[in-house]
Write an enzyme that holds these catalytic residues in place. Structure first.
Site, PDB file in Angstrom:
ATOM      1  N   THR B  44      30.928  89.059  -6.537  1.00 57.93           N
ATOM      2  CA  THR B  44      30.343  90.317  -5.587  1.00 57.93           C
ATOM      3  C   THR B  44      29.961  90.789  -7.137  1.00 57.93           C
ATOM      4  O   THR B  44      29.510  91.808  -6.347  1.00 57.93           O
ATOM      5  CB  THR B  44      31.782  90.957  -5.347  1.00 57.93           C
ATOM      6  OG1 THR B  44      32.771  89.753  -4.844  1.00 57.93           O
ATOM      7  CG2 THR B  44      31.787  91.886  -5.146  1.00 57.93           C
ATOM      8  N   TYR B 131      36.973  78.833 -12.377  1.00 59.24           N
ATOM      9  CA  TYR B 131      36.173  79.857 -11.563  1.00 59.24           C
ATOM     10  C   TYR B 131      35.537  78.683 -10.371  1.00 59.24           C
ATOM     11  O   TYR B 131      34.396  78.235 -10.507  1.00 59.24           O
ATOM     12  CB  TYR B 131      34.707  80.664 -11.251  1.00 59.24           C
ATOM     13  CG  TYR B 131      34.639  81.263 -10.032  1.00 59.24           C
ATOM     14  CD1 TYR B 131      34.883  81.151  -8.673  1.00 59.24           C
ATOM     15  CD2 TYR B 131      33.930  82.532 -10.393  1.00 59.24           C
ATOM     16  CE1 TYR B 131      34.474  81.913  -8.687  1.00 59.24           C
ATOM     17  CE2 TYR B 131      33.046  83.243  -9.094  1.00 59.24           C
ATOM     18  CZ  TYR B 131      33.533  83.090  -8.297  1.00 59.24           C
ATOM     19  OH  TYR B 131      32.973  84.115  -7.391  1.00 59.24           O
ATOM     20  N   LYS B 159      41.030  79.693  -9.472  1.00 59.28           N
ATOM     21  CA  LYS B 159      40.187  80.311  -8.267  1.00 59.28           C
ATOM     22  C   LYS B 159      40.337  79.170  -7.440  1.00 59.28           C
ATOM     23  O   LYS B 159      39.108  78.766  -7.735  1.00 59.28           O
ATOM     24  CB  LYS B 159      39.289  81.105  -9.142  1.00 59.28           C
ATOM     25  CG  LYS B 159      38.964  82.237  -7.623  1.00 59.28           C
ATOM     26  CD  LYS B 159      37.621  83.526  -8.698  1.00 59.28           C
ATOM     27  CE  LYS B 159      37.394  85.216  -7.497  1.00 59.28           C
ATOM     28  NZ  LYS B 159      36.448  83.721  -6.624  1.00 59.28           N
TER      29      LYS B 159
END
Lengths: 297, 297
Positions: B44, B131, B159
């Site tokens: 993001t 990630y 994650k």
């Protein structure tokens, strides 16, 4: 420059950066073999892993050493502003055309991709080849988008993935595209495995990984295709089947990098980490294939 | 820092680079709302589109303005040598942990991804969050690879994408992972839509896009989950369903960018081209959703 055989060499690396000597030797080899154009800094040339400075330097080296053979380089990057700078650098280096894939991190939509090509083509002085490579970009061009992009100024060719080795299917696909696209758009095969079929069924150009390292057989394939001798082109391509097996399994870049390392044409490792060329048994297998096919430095 | 709510803010851009003032205001907002940690320069936060210099600057701004709230930043890049430099920059900026996705251009194999994490973890002084984001990396972690990577020094959290909003399925998946992984590995939800379920079914942390812009409801969800009040957490998340609809359709980053633009929290456009936030009817629809949910600047 979008006809015949376009050879895509590795950009060999060392721990300290670009291995310029080995790169120039690869360019020399392509010029001597008589390829029709050189696609430096393609996916095989690791463009996506290099800094702007290194890409400008490699583009200049390619142009300086290619003689009369036209050079194309990739200007792809995830960010439009970087693509524009890379286009400028490439043109200043003297390339005859640029190659642009919609490289992404966040998945792009069609409007974003169209706007990218629109912006870049507006700021360009040389022809552009649309690089459709869903394996690396994870973007699928629709035919409708091909049509929109092909109308843009400077767009001159499309590097088309996943064409079929089946002659009938490929002829139909190329005919369908010709009906949709302006007549000046040259249609090219991305992917070596079906290239002999593409060149003998109406394709204009073969954007070739294998020719970047071993140009002789690909040059013979392209010339046979140009003479209309489909059987000879297919027979030459079929010879290379043991390499195509490895391409399918490991991806072409790992195979040609390992071949260049095995033959001492580059120092090992020559790919940017985390990418690794073939190791262990598969490297031994490739060594056997090179010997069997008499592919040499 | 791998518990509760970790908020991932935008990195707003202008034509001239990072919009530092707007970024600092976003950080202030997260600190005031009481998030447990800040994931600056996540997907993001457009990390994949920024130069090393910009990433170092944004990391420093985040740390300087986050007070006692720990900051994590992404160090992902297609090239291992760049990841190592970004790790060094991030640590010098004072981050409390780093986030690493196996970002790729050429599709990576498991050994290449493991070697990337091995190399980076060997050169790290802070904890690392793995990630796993197949939407952007196009790499699928196997459980076997989770197990190998989780043994590496400094690896502290994963994650995890695509967890189910179904409580039973998520509980089973998290239990299965706990059985495979060392006890100190914190399991986090990537993706806002199932986060209330994840936090109430044994997950440790919610790595949240929506909390990067609108932290209040996510903070309430995380606190309800911590108190064991699954019904309240789920009810709060269900309130946000009109946003989740837009997330599913357009990708979360385009939606939060458009929301920030609509509310005047950043200048428009705030995303790096070729990415575009929502336009036309969809932008109007989002404006209606923000009003309906009383989400404000």
């Amino acid at each position: 420059m979008f006809t015949g055989l376009s050879a895509f060499p590795l950009t060999p690396l060392t721990e300290n950066g670009i291995d310029e000597k080995s790169f120039v030797r690869l360019i020399d080899r392509l010029v001597s073999a008589g390829v029709d154009s050189i696609g430096a800094l393609g996916s095989t040339g690791s463009y996506a892993y290099l800094t702007h400075e290194d890409r400008a330097r490699v583009a200049r080296l390619a142009v300086e050493n290619a003689g009369d053979v036209p050079v194309m380089v990739s200007i792809g990057s995830v960010r439009t502003s970087d693509v524009l700078r890379l286009a400028e650098d490439a043109q200043q280096a003297g390339v005859k055309s640029v190659l642009l894939a919609p490289v992404s991190y966040q998945k792009l939509n069609e409007d974003e991709v169209f706007t990218l090509y629109e912006t870049v083509s507006r700021n360009l002085s040389v022809p552009l080849c649309v690089y459709d490579n869903p394996n690396t970009t994870h973007f699928e061009f629709s035919d409708a988008l091909y049509m929109r992009v092909a109308q843009l100024p400077h767009v001159a060719s499309i590097k088309i993935p996943n064409l079929s080795p089946d002659p009938v299917a490929t002829r139909q696909r190329l005919d369908a595209l010709r009906a949709l696209l302006p007549a000046h758009i040259k249609l090219g095969a991305a992917g070596d495995l079906a290239a002999a079929t593409v060149l003998t069924q109406g394709g204009d150009v073969w954007y070739s990984v294998i020719a970047g390292l071993f140009p002789e057989i690909p040059v013979a394939i392209a010339r046979a295709a140009k003479r209309g001798n489909a059987a000879e082109a297919q027979a030459l391509s079929a010879q290379l089947e043991p390499l195509w097996v490895l391409f399918r399994k490991h991806g072409s870049v790992r195979v040609v990098a390992a071949a260049a390392e095995l033959l001492g044409m580059v120092s090992a490792p020559c790919l940017p980490l985390p990418l690794q060329s073939l190791g262990g048994d598969e490297r031994q297998r490739l060594a056997g294939v090179l010997e069997q096919l008499r592919l040499q430095a």
